[in-house]
Design an enzyme around this catalytic site. Structure first.
Site, short mmCIF file in Angstrom:
data_model
loop_
_atom_site.label_atom_id
_atom_site.label_comp_id
_atom_site.label_asym_id
_atom_site.label_seq_id
_atom_site.Cartn_x
_atom_site.Cartn_y
_atom_site.Cartn_z
N GLY A 25 36.18 34.65 44.37
CA GLY A 25 36.23 35.89 45.15
C GLY A 25 36.82 37.04 44.36
O GLY A 25 37.71 36.86 43.52
N GLY B 81 34.67 48.60 54.70
CA GLY B 81 35.66 48.03 55.61
C GLY B 81 37.04 47.98 54.96
O GLY B 81 37.99 48.55 55.47
N PRO C 221 26.77 39.52 38.03
CA PRO C 221 27.65 40.39 37.24
C PRO C 221 27.45 41.88 37.54
O PRO C 221 28.36 42.67 37.32
CB PRO C 221 27.26 40.07 35.79
CG PRO C 221 25.97 39.33 35.84
CD PRO C 221 25.88 38.70 37.20
N ARG D 148 33.39 31.56 38.47
CA ARG D 148 32.04 31.95 38.02
C ARG D 148 31.58 33.17 38.81
O ARG D 148 31.81 33.27 40.02
CB ARG D 148 31.06 30.79 38.25
CG ARG D 148 31.24 29.66 37.26
CD ARG D 148 30.65 30.02 35.89
NE ARG D 148 31.17 29.14 34.85
CZ ARG D 148 31.15 29.44 33.55
NH1 ARG D 148 30.66 30.59 33.12
NH2 ARG D 148 31.62 28.59 32.68
N GLY E 57 29.09 45.81 51.75
CA GLY E 57 28.65 46.62 50.61
C GLY E 57 28.97 45.91 49.31
O GLY E 57 28.67 46.40 48.23
N THR E 58 29.55 44.74 49.44
CA THR E 58 29.98 44.01 48.25
C THR E 58 28.85 43.22 47.61
O THR E 58 29.01 42.75 46.49
CB THR E 58 31.10 43.04 48.64
OG1 THR E 58 30.64 42.26 49.75
CG2 THR E 58 32.34 43.79 49.05
N GLN F 132 31.95 46.05 42.19
CA GLN F 132 33.06 45.76 43.10
C GLN F 132 34.40 45.95 42.40
O GLN F 132 35.35 46.48 42.99
CB GLN F 132 32.93 44.32 43.62
CG GLN F 132 33.71 44.08 44.89
CD GLN F 132 33.46 42.69 45.46
OE1 GLN F 132 32.68 41.90 44.92
NE2 GLN F 132 34.14 42.37 46.55
N GLY G 220 39.71 38.63 53.03
CA GLY G 220 40.49 37.65 52.28
C GLY G 220 39.83 37.22 50.99
O GLY G 220 40.16 36.18 50.44
N GLU H 47 39.68 41.51 46.51
CA GLU H 47 41.05 42.00 46.46
C GLU H 47 41.63 42.02 45.05
O GLU H 47 42.35 42.95 44.69
CB GLU H 47 41.91 41.16 47.41
CG GLU H 47 41.59 41.51 48.86
CD GLU H 47 41.96 40.43 49.85
OE1 GLU H 47 41.52 39.27 49.65
OE2 GLU H 47 42.69 40.72 50.80
#
Lengths: 736, 323, 217
Positions: free
Chosen positions: A700, A236, A631, A627, A465-466, A637, A504, A703
């Site tokens: 997160g 996406g 991993p 955190r 897919g993350t 990612q 986001g 990005e």
């Protein structure tokens, strides 16, 4: 053992390597007999009116069931902007009138029995236009740029003009970043079945709840009548996060034909179906003392927005006052209406665009002062958030600098441009800082435990897919106290508890918080049942004294006094027990801390000085995102984010013909996303921090993984060649 | 995709008989190009004639040179090609993805159409695709377009890497048409657009390329292909260069220099060949050849860089065949 | 006599379906007979990839019943001459593991094996592959036992969204057979026909090397 923090392999991995994972266009598998195919006909002018649509040939072609234009399309109700993300007002434009606002806007939809027939019939629809002169790009419309204080309030700290006046050195540079497209490998696919009672939508989206609410509003339905499913999503990157036309026109087609209808946009249509990263011009002025300490940052941006959408989508300068402790900061943005699809976020709408110029200008300042670029950034490290004045909730940036630099070997860098060589190639080392706001969204989760001891965690979220499936499994398993093998994750269905949008960089924080709350609630619930159950070894124990390990509940201090979840349920004749968890993010208003993720990119390029070709040969990215839940998926990612940054820096630009506002490289062979040969080994370092202000300390990664990479590469190209390219992407022609 | 019928043929004669009289018939072999063109609408074929069964798959190497059947597979793997015609193997490897290279045929590769944006999107004006409609590229996004051989009606670039290498080797296409067989130098296979850009090649409709002859030469063995593109692999050329030199006693006795990505057909840089011939192969002569190769270029707004890129690419490619 | 070759080809196939010989208009030609320099592998490659039709016939521009040999099974399906192999697999045979990413041969998501060689299934017609052995991602594992490349992709986390993964895996399996897994650089170049927008390339390279027995790096 805690599953959180372990490199668990993707729980859906086997489905993906065997081709068994069903993406939207792979459905339905059970009963596809009713399925018919829709293909959109898109405008070939960027502005004007439709004067005629000749569908005779198309209708005469085999298998055509329906042809929808603005003349016969169902009337749509406007969707208020607060209800969906993205160009809400576009609902007014999807086959509702004869106006054309951008090239690629749908003007007709053909429905036919087979994909071949639908595709061919669509090619036979003849549309005539009264074309008007469009605003083709930012540059053509720049004289009419306007402010939008509501969406881009100038961010101000101190007095930037005074800070510039006081500076010993001022860097004043203008950078441009091109429009770019997300290009998930899966194009937008939608399948809709519309019955008297309900509408079922399978759709490639980063936000099923928004599609549900938007479709309900625009078609005058109750949200409960619309079910939206998106289990496997083929990427996406922001491009499937906005309200856009494919799901609307597919729903129209399903309603008009009474059939189950599938529409899959073509790769060419993806250049106008879902929006793009905006084109921008950014003037940056940095003022500094001789020692490199900043006295002022001024950034004045111009970005494009579409001609039909009143609300500019976002403010690319919003994060500029974050990375460095300048006492005087000003950042502004003006907007230009262009006849393009409305820009949408692309792997950081703010930092991923607006910090390209800041990080490049910092490098120029370092060169000007003769200060090492990393040292310059250290000298300007912000102890508090310069923008809000608040303390950081946590901040590992200095450690990112240190560990990234050490892994990369940054101290070996010869500061002089063109000083490092490898045979015929010039070698350049560059770096950049990355920051990204850390947030989360209201999210609900349900965890259900069965009498067989197996559990399921459900959240109406999405997995781009993350690794959302996987981290949900890990967090819920820990919270309930069962092994991950006993926990299954379900997502991507509006029948599940509300999960918010996957964008986001909020998803991990949101789903982890909700899954944890639900799992803990369920654990407490079963413990209460057990301690009140005379037949249980736990009978009479204080609930606070009951511990759970590996699905086994026991009394603190006496591991022999206990039993398994399954035993409790079976004895109490319970088929299943469930509990919910509700995550409510801390309000942004009245915050007492600033929550951000941090990173540092270090990169090496090799430039062929004769031919102008640039290759990234090594890249180290250090990230502090609180955190890390997993991993293994996190590393992937981050690697993927760097790859996208390589494309942003070197190969990707959406090219528009400045006469007619039409995209001229609308294909995968014309728009160059990086291929395997463009990508070196990439090293990801996680600087972990506990953050007492963020549930689970999860900030997160989506990005921050990309932010910083493109300017680091641009800086490395300067270091290699002595040539500063301020206009991305850095293609060979710009280095000749 | 428009509906079409599908015919298989088993002899060259039969193939030509099927296609020649039918203006809406089209040969298909590798299909890697024809399917895209039919799907996107550049070719309005009602009939595809599958020629894969024709006996045109051989690769023969002998004292007189190399013969490559129009349907030969993986020419780049042939040991003689790799040893004696390296430019050919390198151009083939650079020409497409491994998947496409498993499908395409040499004959089809020569006849692929331009990748000009305005040709490939049928909603743009394009004289090559639709005579008289105009040329979007002349004043449009012409970064990829021609700096040699264009006209006021078309500045498309031929995208084949193979054709560039074959041009540098003086190769000849053998064809079979309704009027019989003939031989066409690869360099002359494609027409320059002039006032009739829609007439893309010198072939008659139905005239089938049956093979390619590469004559034995003293320069083929010392040859190199250089391709510059916007990413490291799997992209069309910004500029490419095929060089082949015959150097004896330190002097270039004969040479061929052909350019790709710069003209509507593979572009022989004869001025560069002349500049190099009789000279020792060194930095000065390489640069002089590069300059000569770029002379006469007519760049457009967005492709001025190609002039310098040609100069440098020619010099670089020559450095690869220096001792 | 080239016809012999055609017979051998047919003989290798499972029984069932109408005999190809019945629709033979003329003697079949294979055409791989003359191969220079006596390179047997070359001949074999030529034969496999060309997969020539062994009959002279015309299929009208309308639906026609054909059979395809996919993953070791003879499948009968209705296509039109214009139906691509990709659409036939996905829309007619329900083999949706093979993905459409661009429909122009520019992304590799639709990669399948035809006679052991990787090809873009969007760039070939179903009717052109009636004599071929087609392998899709669904046919790679042996029952529950994953193919080494599938296992390596799992172990190296060589994907995220998974949409390009079928194509990557099919391409990688062929690459290893081709002998192009000799170094990371070689793998990168020979995997460049498969775009991964999630950017899993370094892990893909590691997986290919591992599956080829060349170590993770």
């Amino acid at each position: 053992m805690s599953a959180v923090g372990q490199p668990l392999a993707r729980v859906e991995g086997r489905l993906k390597v065997t081709g068994a994972a069903r993406y939207t266009a792979d459905l339905p598998q059970d009963d596809g007999k009713d399925l018919v195919h829709a293909v959109a006909v898109c405008a070939t002018v960027a502005k004007g009116r439709i004067t005629s649509i000749d569908a005779r040939q198309a209708r005469a072609a085999g298998g055509v069931l329906e042809l929808i234009t603005h003349r016969n399309a169902p009337r749509l109700r406007p969707v208020p902007a607060q209800e969906v993300f993205g160009p809400a007002h576009e609902t007014l434009l999807v086959l509702q009138d004869d106006r054309v606002h951008y090239s690629g806007q749908p003007v007709a939809v053909v429905v036919a029995d087979t994909l071949e027939n639908a595709t061919h019939a669509a090619s036979l629809v003849r549309v005539e236009y009264a074309a008007e002169r469009p605003v083709a790009t930012l540059f053509e419309g720049i004289d009419d740029a306007f402010d939008s204080p509501r969406h881009a309030p100038p961010a101000t700290v101190g007095d930037a003009d005074r800070g510039l006046a006081e500076a010993a050195v001022v860097i004043d540079r203008t950078y441009t970043t091109p429009a770019q497209h997300h290009h998930p490998m899966e194009t937008m696919a939608t399948t809709v079945r519309w019955t008297a009672e309900e509408v079922t939508v399978h759709v490639s989206t980063q936000t099923i709840s928004m599609i549900r609410d938007g479709l309900a509003t625009t078609f005058g339905l109750r949200p409960e009548q619309v079910r939206v499913v998106s289990e496997f999503l083929g990427g996406g990157f922001g491009g499937k996060g906005a309200w856009c036309w494919p799901s609307v026109v597919t729903a129209m087609a399903a309603r008009l034909t009474g059939r189950q209808v599938r529409l899959v946009t073509t790769r060419r249509q993806m250049f106008a179906a879902t929006g793009q990263r905006p084109h921008s011009v950014q003037r940056v002025r940095l003022g500094a003392r001789r020692d490199g300490v900043l006295t002022a940052i001024a950034q004045d941006c111009v970005g494009d927005t579409s001609a039909f959408y009143d609300t500019p989508p976002f403010f690319i300068g919003a994060a500029t006052p974050v990375p460095y402790a300048a006492p005087n900061i000003r950042t502004t943005q003006r907007f230009v209406r262009v006849n393009c699809q409305t820009p949408v976020p692309m792997r950081s709408p703010v930092e991923g665009v607006g910090l390209v110029s800041i990080e490049s200008a910092m490098d120029e300042l370092a060169a000007e002062l003769g200060v090492d670029p990393l040292e310059l950034r250290r000298r300007n490290y912000a102890e508090r958030d310069p923008n809000s004045g608040l303390p950081w909730s946590s901040n590992g940036l200095l450690e990112c600098y240190e560990r990234g630099a050490r892994r990369f070997g940054w101290p070996e860098r010869n500061p002089k441009p063109r000083s490092m060589r490898d045979g015929r190639y010039l070698v350049g080392w560059g770096m950049a800082t990355a920051v990204r706001h850390a947030g989360s969204d209201p999210t609900s989760a349900l965890v259900r435990l069965g009498a067989d001891g197996r559990a399921v965690v459900q959240i109406g979220s999405q997995d781009l897919g993350t690794g959302t499936f996987t981290i949900m499994t890990q967090v819920a398993a820990d919270a309930l106290g069962v092994p991950v093998a006993m926990m299954r994750a379900e997502l991507g269905d509006t029948d599940l508890p509300n999960g918010g949008g996957s964008f986001g960089s909020h998803t991990a924080a949101s789903v982890a918080a909700a899954a944890r709350l639900a799992g803990e609630a369920l654990r407490a619930k079963v413990i209460r049942i057990a301690v009140a159950d005379d037949g249980s070894p736990l009978s009479g124990a204080s609930p606070d004294d009951v511990l759970v390990d590996d699905g086994y509940l026991f009394v603190r201090g006496d591991r022999s006094r206990g039993e398994r979840y399954a035993q409790i349920l079976r004895r109490n004749r319970l088929q299943a027990v469930d509990a919910t968890g509700e995550h409510t993010p801390p309000p942004r208003e009245g915050a007492t801390v600033a929550r951000w993720a941090f990173g540092a990119d270090f990169t090496e390029v090799k430039v062929d000085p004769e031919l102008g070709t640039v290759r990234v040969t090594r890249h180290v990215k250090a990230i502090e995102a609180g955190r890390i839940i997993n991993p293994r998926t996190a590393r992937s990612q981050v690697i993927g984010g760097v790859v996208m940054g390589i494309g942003q820096a070197l190969t990707e630009a959406t090219e528009v013909d400045r006469r007619d506002a039409r995209i001229t490289n609308a294909s995968f062979w014309g728009y160059h996303v990086p291929v395997n040969a463009d990508v070196p080994d990439i090293d990801a370092i996680f600087v972990e921090r506990d953050d007492p202000h963020i549930p689970g300390s999860v900030k997160g990664l989506g990005e921050i993984a990309t932010i910083g990479t493109a300017p680091a590469i641009a800086n490395a190209v300067f270091h290699a060649t002595g040539k500063r390219v301020r206009d991305l992407p850095i293609t060979p022609d710009k280095l000749l | 995709m428009r509906p079409f019928s599908y015919t298989t043929v088993s002899s060259v004669r039969s193939a030509v008989l099927q296609v020649s009289p039918d203006p809406k018939a089209q040969y298909v072999a590798g299909a890697t190009e024809v399917l895209n063109l039919v799907r996107e609408g550049q070719i309005a074929a009602d009939r595809l004639v599958d020629i894969r069964a024709l006996p045109l798959t051989s690769i023969r190497a002998g004292a007189d040179g190399l013969h490559i059947g129009a349907l030969a597979r993986h020419v780049e793997n042939h040991p003689v090609v790799r040893r004696d015609y390296p430019v050919l193997a390198q151009a083939l490897l650079a020409g497409a993805s491994p998947q496409v290279r498993n499908m395409f045929t040499p004959g089809g590769n020569l006849l692929q159409r331009t990748r000009c944006s305005y040709y490939r999107d049928v909603s743009f004006a394009c004289n090559r695709r639709e005579p008289g409609s105009g040329c979007g590229a002349l004043e449009g996004n012409n970064r990829y377009n021609a700096i040699f051989g264009g006209s006021d009606h078309c500045i498309a670039v031929h995208p084949s890497d193979l054709a560039v290498a074959l041009t540098a080797l003086d190769a000849v296409a053998r064809t079979q048409g309704p009027a019989g067989a003939r031989a066409i130098p690869i360099e002359e296979l494609h027409r320059l657009p002039g006032e009739e850009p829609h007439r893309e090649t010198v072939l008659e409709h139905g005239e089938l390329i049956t093979g390619i002859d590469v004559p034995a030469s003293r320069f083929a063995a010392r040859s190199h292909y250089l391709k510059i593109r916007d990413r490291a692999s799997f992209a069309f050329a910004l500029v490419s260069v095929a060089v082949a030199v015959d150097v004896r006693r330190g002097v270039v006795r004969d040479c061929r220099i052909a350019l790709g990505g710069v003209a509507p057909r593979p572009w022989r840089a004869r001025a560069a060949e002349a500049a190099l011939t009789g000279k020792p192969l060194n930095e000065a002569s390489r640069r002089a050849a590069g300059k000569a190769a770029a002379s006469g270029a007519v760049p457009r707004r967005h492709n001025r860089f190609k002039v310098a890129m040609v100069e440098r690419a020619v010099a670089r490619a020559l450095s690869e065949v220096e001792d | 006599m080239p016809d012999d070759v055609g017979s051998r080809e047919s003989a290798g196939r499972a029984a069932g379906g109408p005999s190809r010989r019945q629709v033979l208009g003329r003697g079949a030609l294979l055409g791989a007979a003359t191969v220079g320099a006596g390179v047997a592998a070359q001949a074999e490659a030529a034969r496999a990839a060309t997969a020539p039709p062994v009959r002279e016939e015309t299929l009208a521009a309308e639906p026609v019943e054909i059979s395809l040999r996919v993953n070791g099974r003879e499948r009968t399906l209705s296509v039109e001459p214009r139906t691509t192999l990709l659409d036939a697999l996905r829309e007619r045979l329900g083999l949706t593991g093979t993905k459409k990413g661009c429909d122009q041969g520019a992304c590799g998501a639709c990669t399948v094996l035809v006679d052991g060689r990787r090809v873009n299934s969007c760039l070939t017609l179903a009717v052109m592959r009636r004599d071929a052995e087609i392998t899709t991602i669904e046919g790679l594992a042996k029952g529950d036992e994953l193919h080494p490349v599938q296992r390596a992709f799992l172990e190296c986390d060589a994907f995220q969204c998974g949409y390009c993964t079928s194509g990557q895996i099919m391409s990688a399996a062929a690459l290893i057979e081709e002998g192009h897994a000799g170094s990371p650089g070689e793998v990168r170049e020979w995997m460049s026909g498969n775009i991964c927008r999630c950017g899993a390339y370094p892990n893909i390279v590691a997986a290919v090397r591992q599956a080829a027995g060349g170590g993770a790096r």
